[in-house]
Scaffold this active site. Structure first.
Site, short mmCIF file in Angstrom:
data_model
loop_
_atom_site.label_atom_id
_atom_site.label_comp_id
_atom_site.label_asym_id
_atom_site.label_seq_id
_atom_site.Cartn_x
_atom_site.Cartn_y
_atom_site.Cartn_z
N ARG A 144 -34.12 -16.34 17.61
CA ARG A 144 -34.00 -16.01 16.19
C ARG A 144 -35.35 -15.51 15.73
O ARG A 144 -36.34 -16.25 15.78
CB ARG A 144 -33.56 -17.24 15.38
CG ARG A 144 -33.66 -17.02 13.89
CD ARG A 144 -32.97 -18.07 13.06
NE ARG A 144 -31.54 -17.89 13.07
CZ ARG A 144 -30.71 -18.42 12.17
NH1 ARG A 144 -31.18 -19.17 11.19
NH2 ARG A 144 -29.41 -18.21 12.25
N HIS A 154 -26.90 -10.12 12.81
CA HIS A 154 -26.52 -11.52 13.06
C HIS A 154 -25.14 -11.51 13.75
O HIS A 154 -24.13 -11.89 13.16
CB HIS A 154 -26.49 -12.29 11.74
CG HIS A 154 -26.51 -13.78 11.89
ND1 HIS A 154 -26.58 -14.42 13.11
CD2 HIS A 154 -26.45 -14.78 10.96
CE1 HIS A 154 -26.57 -15.73 12.92
NE2 HIS A 154 -26.50 -15.97 11.63
N GLN A 198 -22.74 -14.63 14.05
CA GLN A 198 -22.11 -14.94 12.77
C GLN A 198 -20.90 -14.03 12.52
O GLN A 198 -19.81 -14.51 12.23
CB GLN A 198 -23.15 -14.74 11.65
CG GLN A 198 -22.63 -15.05 10.27
CD GLN A 198 -22.40 -16.54 10.07
OE1 GLN A 198 -23.28 -17.33 10.31
NE2 GLN A 198 -21.21 -16.93 9.63
N ASP A 256 -23.47 -12.97 0.80
CA ASP A 256 -24.58 -13.66 1.46
C ASP A 256 -25.73 -13.70 0.45
O ASP A 256 -25.68 -13.03 -0.59
CB ASP A 256 -24.99 -12.88 2.74
CG ASP A 256 -26.10 -13.58 3.53
OD1 ASP A 256 -26.34 -14.78 3.32
OD2 ASP A 256 -26.75 -12.90 4.36
N CYS A 292 -21.74 -16.86 4.93
CA CYS A 292 -22.24 -17.36 6.21
C CYS A 292 -22.99 -18.68 6.07
O CYS A 292 -23.15 -19.41 7.06
CB CYS A 292 -23.15 -16.31 6.86
SG CYS A 292 -24.55 -15.86 5.82
N ARG A 331 -18.36 -21.05 14.41
CA ARG A 331 -19.56 -20.65 15.14
C ARG A 331 -19.58 -21.38 16.49
O ARG A 331 -19.91 -20.80 17.52
CB ARG A 331 -20.83 -21.01 14.35
CG ARG A 331 -21.05 -20.24 13.06
CD ARG A 331 -21.47 -18.82 13.30
NE ARG A 331 -22.66 -18.72 14.11
CZ ARG A 331 -23.93 -18.80 13.65
NH1 ARG A 331 -24.14 -18.95 12.35
NH2 ARG A 331 -24.96 -18.67 14.47
N1 CP Z 1 -25.30 -18.99 9.14
C1 CP Z 1 -26.36 -19.37 9.87
O1 CP Z 1 -26.79 -18.68 10.81
O2 CP Z 1 -26.87 -20.57 9.52
P1 CP Z 1 -28.30 -21.13 9.96
O3 CP Z 1 -29.34 -20.22 9.38
O4 CP Z 1 -28.34 -22.51 9.35
O5 CP Z 1 -28.37 -21.16 11.45
N1 NVA Z 2 -29.18 -13.07 5.47
C1 NVA Z 2 -29.54 -14.45 5.71
C2 NVA Z 2 -28.61 -15.07 6.70
C3 NVA Z 2 -28.90 -16.49 7.05
C4 NVA Z 2 -27.94 -17.06 8.03
C5 NVA Z 2 -30.98 -14.50 6.20
O1 NVA Z 2 -31.37 -13.70 7.05
O2 NVA Z 2 -31.75 -15.37 5.72
#
Ligand code: CP
Ligand code: NVA
Length: 313
Positions: A107, A134, A137, A229, A269, A297
């Site tokens: 990540r 992502h 997701q 989101d 999400c 997920r």
């Molecule tokens: N939706 C999602 O990826 O959640 P987290 O950021 O908590 O992993």
């Molecule tokens: N768009 C958000 C998604 C988190 C799961 C971010 O990148 O923070």
């Protein structure tokens, strides 16, 4: 040996239609096995090394528990500990982890870091969220839509808000799965042109319509799915006040939701910023499926891991 057409899971754009069918079918199987307490240790003694440069609850926990349920092990490493590209080069981290683990999840902020890790790793690399995409997701979300709506082809999916990583991945997934997608973002916050171009091309092949608008009212009209989101993603915290003003007309609330189909589902999400992109009455209301999304997920990612690592048969 990967049973998908690609070595890594970085973008849905790289997947074939058969890959998506295989992932969804195994995810359903794994979900029912887990619910029935049947053993499914398809990744016995396999391991996943995860590097997190950003916070996470769902991704981290679902991958850790998912690997454990599959008979394997996952370990989480924070960027502060690894220093990806700082303490040592991304290539050296990739080559080192390839000697210990069977797959890497990352990540990151810059998407190029995911791509670079994959270039140097001899094992599959999974994108656990970058500033651009992502994919875990979006694929899990489409699996949830399929569970709720039965058939995906021809559905109208309205994404309201920031043209961000989640939006980009949903566009790719919709184009692959035959779902018509309308994005409504404030001017200047639309999805990136390079992603729109690729998604349009994928969508054209599948006869899918993708529209990018600046009007949430038009976008949500007769939609089967209403998705939103956060307005401020991880890494954009300094822009929070400015974004709050610019996105104020893009809130998913009862007034907007009533314009969608009566049986429309509401998706997010998570994590959500309640009172900003979505109101509490909507996210906690009867049309919301946000915790089904979070649960799926686990099942979809277990299918991705099993197919990438060549488990089961
Ligand atoms: N939706 C999602 O990826 O959640 P987290 O950021 O908590 O992993
Ligand atoms: N768009 C958000 C998604 C988190 C799961 C971010 O990148 O923070």
């Amino acid at each position: 040996m990967s049973k998908l057409s690609c070595k890594d899971f970085i973008s849905e754009h790289d997947l074939s239609a058969d890959d998506v069918i295989a992932i969804f079918s195994l995810a359903s199987e794994l979900k029912s096995m887990q619910k029935n307490h049947e053993k499914h240790e398809y990744l016995w003694a396999k391991s996943l090394a995860m590097i997190f440069e950003k916070q996470s609850t769902r991704t981290r926990v679902s991958f850790e528990i998912g690997m454990w349920q599959l008979g394997g092990l996952a370990i989480s490493l924070d960027q502060a500990a690894v220093g990806l590209g700082i303490r040592e080069s991304i290539g050296d981290v990739a080559k080192t982890l390839s000697r210990y683990a069977d797959a890497i999840l990352v990540r990151t902020f810059e998407h190029s870091k995911v791509v670079e890790l994959a270039r140097y790793a001899s094992i599959p690399v999974i994108n656990g969220l970058s500033d651009l995409l992502h994919p875990c997701q979006a694929l899990s979300d489409m699996f949830t839509v399929k569970e709720k709506k039965g058939n995906l082809k021809g559905l109208k999916f309205a994404y309201i808000g920031d043209g961000n990583n989640v939006c980009h991945s949903l566009m790719f997934a919709a184009a692959k799965l035959g779902i018509n997608l309308v994005v409504a973002s404030p001017k200047g916050y639309e999805p990136k042109a390079e992603i729109v171009k690729l998604a349009f091309a994928d969508g054209k092949e599948a006869g899918v319509e993708i529209d990018i608008l600046n009007d949430p009212v038009v976008a949500v009209k007769d939609a089967d799915v209403v998705y939103t989101d956060v307005w401020t993603s991880m890494g954009q915290e300094k822009e929070k006040a400015k974004r709050k003003k610019q996105f104020s007309k893009f809130q998913v609330n009862q007034k907007l939701l009533v314009l969608a189909k009566k049986d429309a589902i509401v998706m997010h999400c998570l994590p959500a910023h309640r009172g900003e992109e979505i109101t509490s009455d909507v996210i906690d209301g009867p049309q919301s499926v946000v915790f089904d999304q979070a649960e799926n997920r686990l099942h979809v990612q277990k299918a991705i891991l099993t197919l990438l690592l060549g488990g089961k048969g």
